[in-house]
Design an enzyme around this catalytic site. Structure first.
Site, PDB file in Angstrom:
ATOM      1  N   GLU A   1      -1.926   5.318  10.055  1.00 24.86           N
ATOM      2  CA  GLU A   1      -1.186   6.519   9.256  1.00 24.86           C
ATOM      3  C   GLU A   1      -0.268   7.326  10.125  1.00 24.86           C
ATOM      4  O   GLU A   1       0.815   7.657   9.877  1.00 24.86           O
ATOM      5  CB  GLU A   1      -2.081   7.284   8.467  1.00 24.86           C
TER       6      GLU A   1
ATOM      7  N   HIS B   1       2.870   5.969  11.310  1.00 25.51           N
ATOM      8  CA  HIS B   1       4.004   6.033  10.117  1.00 25.51           C
ATOM      9  C   HIS B   1       4.857   7.444  10.674  1.00 25.51           C
ATOM     10  O   HIS B   1       5.785   7.344  10.042  1.00 25.51           O
ATOM     11  CB  HIS B   1       3.217   6.006   8.855  1.00 25.51           C
TER      12      HIS B   1
ATOM     13  N   LEU C   1       0.905  -1.387   3.267  1.00 23.99           N
ATOM     14  CA  LEU C   1       1.681  -1.316   1.994  1.00 23.99           C
ATOM     15  C   LEU C   1       3.095  -1.413   2.122  1.00 23.99           C
ATOM     16  O   LEU C   1       3.856  -1.790   1.261  1.00 23.99           O
ATOM     17  CB  LEU C   1       1.221  -0.188   1.247  1.00 23.99           C
TER      18      LEU C   1
ATOM     19  N   GLY D   1      -4.956   4.345   2.680  1.00 21.53           N
ATOM     20  CA  GLY D   1      -4.537   5.265   3.428  1.00 21.53           C
ATOM     21  C   GLY D   1      -3.015   5.100   3.057  1.00 21.53           C
ATOM     22  O   GLY D   1      -2.469   4.209   2.554  1.00 21.53           O
TER      23      GLY D   1
END
Ligand code: ZN
Length: 168
Positions: A141, A144, A99, A46
């Site tokens: 996600e 984010h 990440l 993702g």
């Protein structure tokens, strides 16, 4: 397509609320193609636009729709302006890596099942019902896009001995 640089903490853009997308133009198509390539190269399952330093409400996810089916192939989801419109009262704990937060994992409680509404890359409405790990990736996600990192939600955070798979 280009692999873009993934920004990491404490980059300020990761803490900003991303802007809604209003134009489904060529620039957006390029951003989405680049995000898919960047996610696959990382490798990750993702990616949200702020992770490639673009403060817009775009996410890409690539994961099997049914993670209990071992034969299921990863499916690519591109969602523009995603909103969680339904969450199950049942929650589940899981270990997440990001990440944009290298070398750390954390235990995070997430809704087990969610419904996400948004638009596809052409601006048409989409609605996705996700459960299990896929639901977790979507929640990570969409966080984010609101400037929220898993470390804000984790009950504990630690340095893993082995590199983690399925980063998002
Ligand atoms: Zn992340």
């Amino acid at each position: 397509m280009t692999i873009r640089t993934i920004v990491t903490v404490p980059e300020a853009i990761l803490r900003r609320k991303a802007q809604p997308v209003t134009k489904f133009d060529e620039k957006l198509q390029t951003l989405i193609d680049d995000m898919v390539e960047t996610m696959r190269a990382a490798p990750g399952v993702g990616l949200a636009a702020p992770q490639v330093a673009v403060s817009q409400q775009v996410i890409v996810v690539e994961y099997p729709l049914d993670d209990e089916d071992e034969e299921a192939k990863p499916k690519l989801f591109v969602v523009v302006n995603p909103q969680i419109v339904k969450t199950s009262p049942e929650t589940v704990n899981g270990i997440e890596g990001c990440l944009s937060v290298p070398d750390l994992v954390g235990e995070v409680e997430r809704a087990e099942e969610i419904t996400v509404k948004g638009q596809n890359r052409r601006g048409q409405p989409v609605r996705i019902k996700a459960r299990g790990w896929l639901a977790r990736i979507f929640q990570h996600e969409i966080d984010h896009l609101n400037g929220v990192l898993f470390t804000d939600r984790a009950t504990r955070v630690w340095k893993p001995e082995e590199p983690v798979e399925d980063n998002v």
